[in-house]
Design a protein around this motif. Sequence first.
Motif, PDB file in Angstrom:
ATOM      1  N   HIS A 293       0.847  -1.186   0.000  1.00  0.00           N
ATOM      2  CA  HIS A 293       0.000   0.000   0.000  1.00  0.00           C
ATOM      3  C   HIS A 293       0.891   1.248   0.000  1.00  0.00           C
ATOM      4  O   HIS A 293       1.950   1.258   0.640  1.00  0.00           O
ATOM      5  CB  HIS A 293      -0.899  -0.002   1.233  1.00  0.00           C
ATOM      6  CG  HIS A 293      -2.003   0.995   1.180  1.00  0.00           C
ATOM      7  ND1 HIS A 293      -1.819   2.335   1.493  1.00  0.00           N
ATOM      8  CD2 HIS A 293      -3.324   0.867   0.844  1.00  0.00           C
ATOM      9  CE1 HIS A 293      -2.962   2.980   1.357  1.00  0.00           C
ATOM     10  NE2 HIS A 293      -3.893   2.117   0.972  1.00  0.00           N
TER      11      HIS A 293
ATOM     12  N   ASP B 296      -5.536  -0.627  -5.932  1.00  0.00           N
ATOM     13  CA  ASP B 296      -6.369  -1.462  -6.798  1.00  0.00           C
ATOM     14  C   ASP B 296      -5.487  -2.058  -7.891  1.00  0.00           C
ATOM     15  O   ASP B 296      -4.965  -1.343  -8.737  1.00  0.00           O
ATOM     16  CB  ASP B 296      -7.479  -0.617  -7.415  1.00  0.00           C
ATOM     17  CG  ASP B 296      -8.449  -1.452  -8.256  1.00  0.00           C
ATOM     18  OD1 ASP B 296      -8.219  -2.665  -8.421  1.00  0.00           O
ATOM     19  OD2 ASP B 296      -9.426  -0.863  -8.761  1.00  0.00           O
TER      20      ASP B 296
ATOM     21  N   CYS C 147      -6.256  -1.164   5.360  1.00  0.00           N
ATOM     22  CA  CYS C 147      -5.719  -0.960   4.008  1.00  0.00           C
ATOM     23  C   CYS C 147      -5.719  -2.265   3.222  1.00  0.00           C
ATOM     24  O   CYS C 147      -6.039  -2.287   2.026  1.00  0.00           O
ATOM     25  CB  CYS C 147      -4.299  -0.394   4.080  1.00  0.00           C
ATOM     26  SG  CYS C 147      -4.220   1.341   4.573  1.00  0.00           S
TER      27      CYS C 147
ATOM     28  N   ARG D 163      -7.690  -4.841   3.624  1.00  0.00           N
ATOM     29  CA  ARG D 163      -9.076  -5.163   3.274  1.00  0.00           C
ATOM     30  C   ARG D 163      -9.521  -4.383   2.041  1.00  0.00           C
ATOM     31  O   ARG D 163     -10.154  -4.928   1.136  1.00  0.00           O
ATOM     32  CB  ARG D 163     -10.005  -4.836   4.450  1.00  0.00           C
ATOM     33  CG  ARG D 163      -9.976  -5.844   5.596  1.00  0.00           C
ATOM     34  CD  ARG D 163     -10.895  -5.343   6.709  1.00  0.00           C
ATOM     35  NE  ARG D 163     -10.885  -6.232   7.857  1.00  0.00           N
ATOM     36  CZ  ARG D 163     -11.747  -7.195   8.067  1.00  0.00           C
ATOM     37  NH1 ARG D 163     -12.689  -7.431   7.185  1.00  0.00           N
ATOM     38  NH2 ARG D 163     -11.684  -7.948   9.157  1.00  0.00           N
ATOM     39  N   LYS D 164      -9.161  -3.100   2.021  1.00  0.00           N
ATOM     40  CA  LYS D 164      -9.543  -2.253   0.898  1.00  0.00           C
ATOM     41  C   LYS D 164      -8.858  -2.712  -0.381  1.00  0.00           C
ATOM     42  O   LYS D 164      -9.480  -2.764  -1.456  1.00  0.00           O
ATOM     43  CB  LYS D 164      -9.177  -0.802   1.183  1.00  0.00           C
ATOM     44  CG  LYS D 164      -9.609   0.164   0.083  1.00  0.00           C
ATOM     45  CD  LYS D 164      -9.310   1.605   0.451  1.00  0.00           C
ATOM     46  CE  LYS D 164      -9.761   2.545  -0.646  1.00  0.00           C
ATOM     47  NZ  LYS D 164      -9.475   3.976  -0.298  1.00  0.00           N
TER      48      LYS D 164
ATOM     49  N   LYS E 162     -10.630  -5.766  -1.572  1.00  0.00           N
ATOM     50  CA  LYS E 162     -11.983  -5.433  -2.019  1.00  0.00           C
ATOM     51  C   LYS E 162     -11.981  -4.806  -3.412  1.00  0.00           C
ATOM     52  O   LYS E 162     -12.856  -5.085  -4.247  1.00  0.00           O
ATOM     53  CB  LYS E 162     -12.638  -4.487  -1.014  1.00  0.00           C
ATOM     54  CG  LYS E 162     -14.068  -4.117  -1.368  1.00  0.00           C
ATOM     55  CD  LYS E 162     -14.671  -3.196  -0.314  1.00  0.00           C
ATOM     56  CE  LYS E 162     -16.102  -2.835  -0.664  1.00  0.00           C
ATOM     57  NZ  LYS E 162     -16.713  -1.941   0.368  1.00  0.00           N
TER      58      LYS E 162
END
Length: 242
Positions: A41, A70, A127, A129-130, A133
Motif C-alpha cells: 500500500h 487497486d 488498508c 481489506r480495501k 476489495k
Amino acid sequence: MQEEIKNHRITCYKCMSPKSTCICKHIRPFHTNTRFIILMHPKEYKKEKNGTGHMTKLQLENSEIIVGVDFTTNSRVNKILTNTENTSFLLYPGKDNFNLSTRKSAKTHAFMGNNPYIFILDGTWPCARKMLKLSKNLQTLKRVSFDNKIKSKFIIKQQPDPLCLSTIESVYTVLNLLNKGGVEQCETKDFLLPFEKMIEHQLEYMFNPESKNYRSTANTAFIEKNAYKKNTERNIIFEQDS
C-alpha cells in the motif's frame, strides 16, 4: 557530537536507514523456489525506514514489490496471473484457505506446485481489506494461511493482538512451513536478523536521553508487549478474520 549527528542523517539508499543504524551488513539474500509478490500500500511504502515489506524484499532474491491499492488492471500482476506456468496464491485468511500449518508434506507440495507465486498484501488491516476489495483479480486466487502461536518481535509498534505478525515475520513462518512441506530447501536461521537489528537500533534511539524521541525508563513496560490497540491503526493481514 556534530559528526555523529551528520552521520545519523546520511541515509543508506539500500535499506533506507540512517548510516548510523544501517542494517545492510546483516542482509543475506537467498534464493527460494517460491516467488513472493509484495503488494504494498502507498502508505506502507512511505515507511521505508522501518517497513518490513522492503526488508523482506532485500532478504529474498526471488521477490518483488508492487505499490498500489487497486491491482485489477495492474499489468505486472495480470501478467503473472495469466501465465499458465505459474501457480498463484494469496496469503490471506478465508473459509476455503489452505492451512500450511495443518497439512501434510505431500499435500502441501501437490497443492503449491513446482512454480508457486505467493501474493502478500503489505499494509494495515483496513488498508489490506480495501486492497482486496478493490482488486477483483486477487479475489479469485486460492488462499494460503498458517496458524500463528508466537508473539511478534515488532515491539516498537503497538499491535492489536499479541499474535499479529509483521510482513517479514509472516514470510519467515511461511518459508519454514514450505521447507517442511518439501516446497523449499532454504536456510532461514538468519532471515530475521536485519529485522531484529532494526528494532535494537530503534530501542537504543528511543532510550537515548539526547534523542528527540527519548522515552523515560518509566515507559519501558511496552517492551513486554502487554498492551495492544483495540482500534488498530496498524493491523496485519495474517490474523484470523472476524
